[in-house]
Design an enzyme around this catalytic site. Structure first.
Site, PDB file in Angstrom:
ATOM      1  N   ALA B  27      37.021  81.330  42.323  1.00 24.84           N
ATOM      2  CA  ALA B  27      37.521  80.472  43.397  1.00 24.84           C
ATOM      3  C   ALA B  27      37.430  79.020  42.956  1.00 24.84           C
ATOM      4  CB  ALA B  27      36.738  80.707  44.687  1.00 24.84           C
ATOM      5  N   GLY B  29      39.674  75.971  40.463  1.00 26.48           N
ATOM      6  CA  GLY B  29      40.947  75.273  40.591  1.00 26.48           C
ATOM      7  C   GLY B  29      42.120  76.212  40.781  1.00 26.48           C
ATOM      8  N   LYS B  74      31.534  78.711  46.802  1.00 28.63           N
ATOM      9  CA  LYS B  74      32.980  78.537  46.650  1.00 28.63           C
ATOM     10  C   LYS B  74      33.762  79.642  47.322  1.00 28.63           C
ATOM     11  CE  LYS B  74      33.303  75.763  42.475  1.00 28.63           C
ATOM     12  NZ  LYS B  74      33.826  75.653  41.101  1.00 28.63           N
ATOM     13  N   ASP B 119      36.839  80.843  34.114  1.00 24.09           N
ATOM     14  CA  ASP B 119      36.685  79.700  33.217  1.00 24.09           C
ATOM     15  C   ASP B 119      35.894  80.067  31.970  1.00 24.09           C
ATOM     16  OD1 ASP B 119      34.161  80.044  34.131  1.00 24.09           O
ATOM     17  OD2 ASP B 119      33.917  78.033  34.956  1.00 24.09           O
ATOM     18  N   ARG B 121      34.997  83.184  28.699  1.00 25.87           N
ATOM     19  CA  ARG B 121      35.428  84.357  27.971  1.00 25.87           C
ATOM     20  C   ARG B 121      34.630  85.608  28.342  1.00 25.87           C
ATOM     21  NH1 ARG B 121      35.711  83.496  21.548  1.00 25.87           N
ATOM     22  NH2 ARG B 121      37.378  81.968  21.876  1.00 25.87           N
ATOM     23  N   ARG B 124      35.996  87.059  31.445  1.00 21.89           N
ATOM     24  CA  ARG B 124      37.362  87.527  31.190  1.00 21.89           C
ATOM     25  C   ARG B 124      37.340  88.855  30.439  1.00 21.89           C
ATOM     26  NH1 ARG B 124      38.975  81.847  30.559  1.00 21.89           N
ATOM     27  NH2 ARG B 124      40.637  81.515  32.052  1.00 21.89           N
ATOM     28  N   CYS B 175      22.019  72.733   8.014  1.00 19.20           N
ATOM     29  CA  CYS B 175      21.542  71.602   7.220  1.00 19.20           C
ATOM     30  C   CYS B 175      22.328  70.332   7.543  1.00 19.20           C
ATOM     31  CB  CYS B 175      21.595  71.928   5.732  1.00 19.20           C
ATOM     32  SG  CYS B 175      23.082  72.765   5.238  1.00 19.20           S
ATOM     33  N   CYS B 439      41.059  98.440  23.654  1.00 27.07           N
ATOM     34  CA  CYS B 439      42.016  99.224  24.437  1.00 27.07           C
ATOM     35  C   CYS B 439      42.711 100.325  23.642  1.00 27.07           C
ATOM     36  CB  CYS B 439      43.028  98.324  25.136  1.00 27.07           C
ATOM     37  SG  CYS B 439      44.279  97.613  24.056  1.00 27.07           S
TER      38      CYS B 439
END
Lengths: 339, 607
Positions: B27, B29, B74, B119, B121, B124, B175, B439
């Site tokens: 919920a 943008g 939200k 927003d 990964r 998602r 390093c 998949c």
């Protein structure tokens, strides 16, 4: 056009606009907050446009509409509470529009466009008009143009939509990002030291008024050649504007069948008039043009909102001069007409 | 409601909408915009889920929220606002993470379409798997600045979210961070590590002291100086930085002297490092540049002014004090989590990064710029979100109409392409990658590692971070031997054993599954003596995920959230996505149709 006022942003503004300042810079935000915007027509597209512009943080927005809120408006107009059916659309939108961003001065104007003197329109930096007839659009466009004010218009019919922009003689800056290798010492051999440098270039774009864009001469070879790669959206717009002028209304969902027949007939007339290839304007583009579909209003309102931001902030190349959303292909594109 | 006005849509679509049930994940943008479009169009059954709460920096685009809602859920506020547009629809709001046993495959199966407005990964990937398992069409959306995209994911018909390897996380050699920074970002990463060493979760991979195992410094190097202190791991043996700091009562001057004086002198003693580089300059607390300067006239936001080194030291002292107090106020053993929106945490990183930059002759930056870099902020704006959400709901309509094949991916470009297109649809759907380890009908992937050194605990990490599993179970193929169990305690006693010790050898295959995601993958083990950790191997030549050693910055919702999920382990804590690019020219052949690039959290790899 919009003077960049030198007053610094308040802490509250910096906080609320943080993310967009990171995208378009502080100068753009200062220009935005100095600009006065007029939005004509508070249907679904007007509401979407108003939302985006108010959120961006302009100085003021005036909502102009002399029509009463109807039941069908509620299906795309989210600024008007359902219990305000029958009230003036602009006034009914005020409360929610103001709540979107209390830092923007939002007002309503309930007089009809035709009752307002020319000077009225030139008190704004930029005018966005929806839902008007071609003649009304041309009048306001020309008034703005004579005072060097920016003019945008657009509409959504069903899922189809367009935008037109006349920014007159528009100067803007464009940021170009370049990559260059940097050395940090005379013997520095590390090749990973690269920097991106952005340089700002000044550019200028010349626009034409709406009547030129809508009376493009399709006998000219450069336009004929456009037909080949062509998208018929320009002609769909012509048909829908003619329908509005002729019947004094938009295609009506309740008369879907008969209005579709009318539209297809008008299509055939236009094809003949401009000697367009048969089948160029397919039926399916003229069958989903009823009411205002919320998704399409969001799409076109998003484009108009972004163009207002670009125009007043004078940053990034604005679209010159027509944008179309073709819902059958789900493509949105920009073409220049009338020059 | 439009759907119920006869004549707006054809009858088939009107009816399909009236009978539909939609899940919106996120919920933010895009989620706010999608919800508005669904409600206005008259989708009658909607669920929306988001674990986040409202922040003031959301208000420029997440228009269902106003100032008085800051701090609230939200999902709940979005529901309430959207209902005021159309009280006749039914919305169920979940203030929750979508990654939870409460939202299993059967939960997902009840929806006609799932719409992602996420927003990060991790979430998602998870929703991708849930939709594949439930066989529900997923509309995946995202924006970054002016750009955006909408994509349909449908099992067997299109590629899934994980069919194409994502751009690997940007990494910096340890390093470079510890010894030889050359860019501002190196100093910023170092400063974030320092924050964790002093106040956050201590992580041995985030050491901030000079690294004596730097291969470049090998040979005579600093050996003479302090070799006796060096350990095999390259770290200087001593008590933990945290303990040392606590013992000094976080005395700013002492901390400063060690970090920006002594440690720099130590680095200078590693002479090989500076043969071709400009050597760093140690600083002393009493004599800092800019001490007597009167600040120049500054225009712009206060945060956009670049501080002098002296000012940085002042801010360093003040923020140390504030953070120490914050830490002291917490229960024993608790720690702070770095957050770009916490004033002291952001001040500390700005000051330390700039002081270090000055020492190494690297340009210093303003707090405003460092916040973008340290917080991985991808700017998000209202208009791009509105366009993408509008396209997403129009795509949902054509899917409900049954026109799945026509629901190709659409890209919103920041500028028009050479054909004048601003929204560019793909010509066709992109078919699934037959070798996708998620998949494909029989998913398979290789895991290259050194079986003699990789522990079972590290193997679990490989499955979680590399294969994006939440609670992996693993058995040996053909033997049924349980190697890893997601049941707490069942295989914990083996955690520190190496794979070799529990009898796994080169070429042996594990069946690894995640019950919640209903996902099983065959993992072939490949012995590689040189591999220090692990690496996924597929047939594609593109790089695959490797270990993440830098923990992503957590967002504003800190350790008190009950469940992991979208906003917790996000790389970018407030953008509405990652992205993009698409075909520039339709005539060119482009086997990987899509190239996602993502603002990534930086990762430190060992030298």
């Amino acid at each position: 056009m919009v003077e960049n006022n030198e007053v610094e942003l308040s802490e509250a503004e910096a906080e609320q606009y943080d993310r967009q300042i990171r995208l378009w810079g502080l100068e753009s935000q200062k220009r935005l907050r100095a600009s006065k915007v007029l939005i004509i027509g508070l249907c679904g597209l007007g509401a979407e446009t108003a939302k985006n512009i108010i959120l961006s943080g302009v100085k003021s927005v005036c909502l102009l509409d002399n029509e009463k809120l109807k039941e069908i408006d509620l299906y795309s107009q989210f600024l008007t509470p359902p219990d305000k059916v029958g009230e003036n659309r602009a006034e009914a939108s005020l409360q929610r529009a103001r709540a979107l961003n209390p830092m923007v001065d939002v007002t309503a104007e309930t007089r009809a466009v035709d009752d307002l003197p020319d000077e009225y329109f030139t008190t704004f930096d930029i005018v966005c008009a929806t839902g008007l007839k071609q003649e009304q659009l041309e009048r306001i466009n020309n008034v703005c143009r004579d005072s060097n004010k920016k003019f945008l218009c657009g509409d959504v019919w069903g899922m189809f939509g367009y935008m037109f922009a006349d920014l007159v003689d528009h100067e803007y800056s464009e940021e170009i990002v370049q990559h260059k290798a940097v050395k940090r010492g005379p013997d520095d051999t590390e090749k990973n030291a690269r920097e991106t440098v952005s340089i700002t270039v000044k550019r200028r774009a010349i626009y034409v008024p709406l009547q030129n864009a809508l009376s493009a001469d399709w006998r000219r070879p450069e336009l004929r050649s456009r037909l080949r790669r062509g998208d018929p959206s320009y002609f769909v717009l012509k048909i829908l504007l003619r329908f509005r002028d002729e019947y004094n209304r938009n295609p009506d969902p309740a008369k879907r069948k008969s209005d579709t027949e009318t539209l297809l007939r008008m299509r055939d007339e236009l094809v003949k008039e401009l000697s367009l290839p048969a089948g160029f304007i397919s039926d399916d583009l003229l069958t989903d043009v009823y009411g205002i579909v919320a998704g399409a209003a969001a799409v076109v309102g998003g484009v108009i909102g972004q163009e207002v931001v670009k125009a007043v902030s004078q940053r990034e190349p604005p679209h010159n001069n027509m944008f179309f959303f073709n819902p059958v292909k789900c493509v949105g594109f920009v073409e220049l007409y009338g020059q | 409601m439009v759907a119920r006005v006869a004549g707006v849509f054809d009858e088939k679509l009107t009816e399909a909408i009236a009978n539909s049930k939609i899940l919106v994940v996120g919920a933010g943008g895009i989620g706010c915009e999608i919800l508005k479009n669904l409600v206005l169009t008259g989708f009658p059954q909607i669920e929306i889920i988001d674990l986040d709460t409202i922040d003031v920096s959301n208000l420029n685009r997440q228009f269902l929220f106003h100032k008085e809602h800051v701090g609230k859920s939200k999902a709940q506020v979005a529901k309430d606002s959207a209902l005021s547009f159309n009280p006749n629809v039914n919305i169920i709001a979940h203030h929750d993470s979508v990654i939870s046993n409460d939202y299993g495959v059967s939960y997902f199966k009840q929806f006609n379409i799932v719409m992602n407005a996420l927003d990060n990964r991790v979430a998602r990937n998870h929703v991708n798997r849930m939709c594949l398992a439930a066989n529900v069409p997923l509309i995946e959306t995202g924006t970054a600045g002016y750009a955006g995209q909408v994509e349909l994911i449908k099992k067997g018909l299109t590629q899934c979210y994980e069919c194409q390897p994502k751009a690997p996380q940007k990494t910096f050699p340890g390093c470079t961070i510890r010894n030889t920074p050359s860019e501002p970002i190196h100093c910023i990463v170092w400063a974030k590590h320092l924050f964790n060493q002093l106040f956050g979760e201590e992580d041995p991979d985030q050491d901030v002291s000079p690294d004596t195992a730097d291969p470049e410094a090998a040979g005579e190097a600093g050996a003479s100086a302090l070799s006796s202190e060096g350990t095999t791991s390259g770290n200087v043996e001593r008590k933990s930085t945290r303990q040392w700091a606590a013992d000094t009562n976080y005395d700013a001057e002492k901390l400063f002297t060690k970090l920006f004086g002594d440690d720099i002198r130590y680095l200078l003693s590693m002479e090989n490092l500076w043969k071709k580089r400009r050597p760093p300059t140690p600083l002393t607390w009493d004599n800092l540049p800019g001490k007597d300067d009167t600040p120049a006239q500054h225009s712009g936001l206060p945060d956009q002014r670049v501080w002098s080194v002296h000012e940085c030291a002042q801010v360093f002292a003040a923020s140390c004090k504030a953070l120490q107090a914050d830490l002291a106020g917490r229960p024993e053993g608790d720690h702070l989590v770095w957050d770009k929106d916490e004033k002291s945490a952001m001040d500390f990183v700005t000051a330390c990064a700039n002081i270090r930059a000055y020492i190494f002759n690297i340009p210093t930056k303003s707090r405003f710029e460092i916040k973008s870099m340290a917080g991985n902020i991808i700017p998000a704006i209202a208009t791009a979100n509105a366009i993408v959400a509008g396209l997403a709901v129009l795509r949902a309509q054509s899917i409900l109409r049954g026109h799945l094949a026509a629901a190709t991916s659409v890209y919103l470009r920041p500028k028009v392409n050479h054909r004048g297109q601003l929204f560019v649809p793909e010509k066709t759907l992109t078919p699934p990658n037959p070798k996708c380890y998620v998949c494909a009908p029989k998913p398979e992937v290789g895991l290259a590692c050194n079986l003699k050194s990789l522990t079972l605990k590290e193997l679990t990490t490989a499955f979680k971070d590399g294969l994006n599993m939440q609670a992996p179970d693993a058995t040996v193929e053909g033997k049924g031997l349980v190697v890893l169990s997601s049941e707490p305690g069942e295989t914990d006693h083996n955690n520190d054993k190496t794979l070799e010790q529990i009898g796994l050898n080169d070429g042996c295959a594990l069946l690894v599954d995640d019950f919640l995601q209903n996902y099983e993958v065959r993992v072939r083990l490949q012995q590689e003596d040189e591999e220090k950790t692990w690496r996924l191997v597929t047939d594609a030549d593109a790089p695959m995920p490797a270990p993440k050693e830098e923990k992503p910055a957590n967002g504003s919702n800190g350790a008190d959230e009950p469940k992991p999920g979208p906003s917790r382990t996000r790389a970018d804590s407030d953008s509405d996505m990652e992205i993009i690019e698409e075909d520039e020219d339709e005539t060119t052949v482009k086997p990987p149709k899509r190239r996602r690039t993502e603002m990534s959290d930086e990762v430190v790899e060992l030298c």
